[in-house]
Design a protein around this motif. Structure first.
Motif, PDB file in Angstrom:
ATOM      1  N   GLU A 287       0.856  -1.186   0.000  1.00 19.54           N
ATOM      2  CA  GLU A 287       0.000   0.000   0.000  1.00 19.54           C
ATOM      3  C   GLU A 287       0.889   1.231   0.000  1.00 19.54           C
ATOM      4  O   GLU A 287       1.795   1.352   0.819  1.00 19.54           O
ATOM      5  CB  GLU A 287      -0.910   0.017   1.232  1.00 19.54           C
TER       6      GLU A 287
ATOM      7  N   GLN B  77      -3.275   3.769  -0.595  1.00 17.60           N
ATOM      8  CA  GLN B  77      -3.983   3.173  -1.723  1.00 17.60           C
ATOM      9  C   GLN B  77      -3.778   1.666  -1.708  1.00 17.60           C
ATOM     10  O   GLN B  77      -2.677   1.178  -1.937  1.00 17.60           O
ATOM     11  CB  GLN B  77      -3.474   3.755  -3.044  1.00 17.60           C
TER      12      GLN B  77
ATOM     13  N   GLU C 203      -6.203  -2.969  -6.032  1.00 18.74           N
ATOM     14  CA  GLU C 203      -7.492  -2.907  -6.725  1.00 18.74           C
ATOM     15  C   GLU C 203      -8.145  -4.292  -6.790  1.00 18.74           C
ATOM     16  O   GLU C 203      -7.456  -5.304  -6.910  1.00 18.74           O
ATOM     17  CB  GLU C 203      -7.323  -2.388  -8.160  1.00 18.74           C
ATOM     18  N   LYS C 204      -9.449  -4.305  -6.740  1.00 20.42           N
ATOM     19  CA  LYS C 204     -10.182  -5.555  -6.912  1.00 20.42           C
ATOM     20  C   LYS C 204     -10.802  -5.653  -8.303  1.00 20.42           C
ATOM     21  O   LYS C 204     -11.236  -6.721  -8.724  1.00 20.42           O
ATOM     22  CB  LYS C 204     -11.283  -5.676  -5.854  1.00 20.42           C
TER      23      LYS C 204
ATOM     24  N   GLY D 193     -12.173  -1.008 -12.693  1.00 24.53           N
ATOM     25  CA  GLY D 193     -12.720   0.307 -12.416  1.00 24.53           C
ATOM     26  C   GLY D 193     -12.022   1.038 -11.289  1.00 24.53           C
ATOM     27  O   GLY D 193     -12.196   2.253 -11.139  1.00 24.53           O
ATOM     28  N   GLN D 194     -11.236   0.329 -10.497  1.00 23.27           N
ATOM     29  CA  GLN D 194     -10.530   0.949  -9.376  1.00 23.27           C
ATOM     30  C   GLN D 194      -9.117   1.400  -9.741  1.00 23.27           C
ATOM     31  O   GLN D 194      -8.417   1.976  -8.899  1.00 23.27           O
ATOM     32  CB  GLN D 194     -10.464  -0.039  -8.203  1.00 23.27           C
TER      33      GLN D 194
ATOM     34  N   ASP E  56      -6.168   3.536 -10.661  1.00 19.13           N
ATOM     35  CA  ASP E  56      -5.862   4.956 -10.598  1.00 19.13           C
ATOM     36  C   ASP E  56      -4.459   5.162 -11.162  1.00 19.13           C
ATOM     37  O   ASP E  56      -3.502   4.558 -10.667  1.00 19.13           O
ATOM     38  CB  ASP E  56      -5.929   5.438  -9.143  1.00 19.13           C
TER      39      ASP E  56
END
Length: 225
Positions: free
Chosen positions: A73, A77, A80-81, A84-85, A87
């Protein structure tokens, strides 16, 4: 059975303040261990000038350079799963620390490896394996670790041309009970940092030049690319 390094072995441990790094520092005794970390030395793997300064003040040569840096992390942050997550900034931060960071360490510290038998080992992660990815998710971390593995593999080829006894490897320590993984424990068997360090030391002692460019787990089993 206790295993130890030869007292004459010269070790550079990078990332010595982390959970695994601290345990490795103890496990590497009674070897001659030099340590580097962000907290104690201000080493910033995302800043090449910082890496270059750290390298410039260490004379070497070293028989073993162990990179125990990395982050799951970054800036809060998490992995992501779903697509759409994703970044872009968070993904770039993963690459900066987990892929470009080890590349900069190789650039500035690999020249400090000894001319005879010498090892550059870097902590990677099984989730960076493309062939072993069966559940998806964790796009940025997986991709950054896969990039790290490719960098190590490529560096192993270059270093072997200069020193046929040089070894460059990616190592998967297993799931280790540290602050980095505390939110994600439970899915897999985990070990304490001390157990992980002993396992990694056993792998280091078993490495031979023919293993250079490989990706191995804590039991010395090859991990698929």
């Amino acid at each position: 059975m206790s295993i130890t390094l030869n007292p004459n072995i010269r070790v550079l441990l990078i990332g010595a303040s982390g959970g695994i790094g601290q345990a490795l520092h103890s496990a590497f005794a009674p070897a001659q261990v030099t340590t580097l970390s962000r907290s104690a030395d201000g080493l910033d793997l995302t800043d090449e000038a910082s890496v270059a300064r750290a390298a410039a003040r260490l004379p070497g040569p070293f028989d073993l350079i162990f990179d125990a840096t990395g982050g799951l992390e970054i800036a809060g942050q998490g992995p992501e799963k779903a697509l759409g997550q994703i970044d872009p900034k968070a993904m770039a931060a993963q690459f900066a620390l987990n892929a470009i960071g080890p590349a900069l360490l190789l650039k500035h510290f690999a020249p400090k490896l000894g001319e005879g038998p010498a090892i550059f080992a870097s902590l990677s992660a099984r989730v960076g394996s493309i062939g072993d990815n069966h559940i998806g998710g964790w796009y940025s971390y997986r991709a950054a670790k896969a990039a790290q593995n490719q960098i190590l593999r490529t560096a192993s080829i270059e270093l072997r041309r200069k020193n046929r006894q040089a070894i460059v490897v990616a190592l998967h320590p297993g799931t280790v009970q540290t602050a980095l993984t505390e939110k994600y424990l439970g899915r897999h068997r985990s070990v304490t940092p001390d157990e992980a360090a002993e396992n990694l030391l056993r792998v280091l002692l078993a490495l031979k030049p023919e293993h250079s460019g490989g990706f191995f787990d804590y039991a010395m089993k090859p991990v698929p690319w």
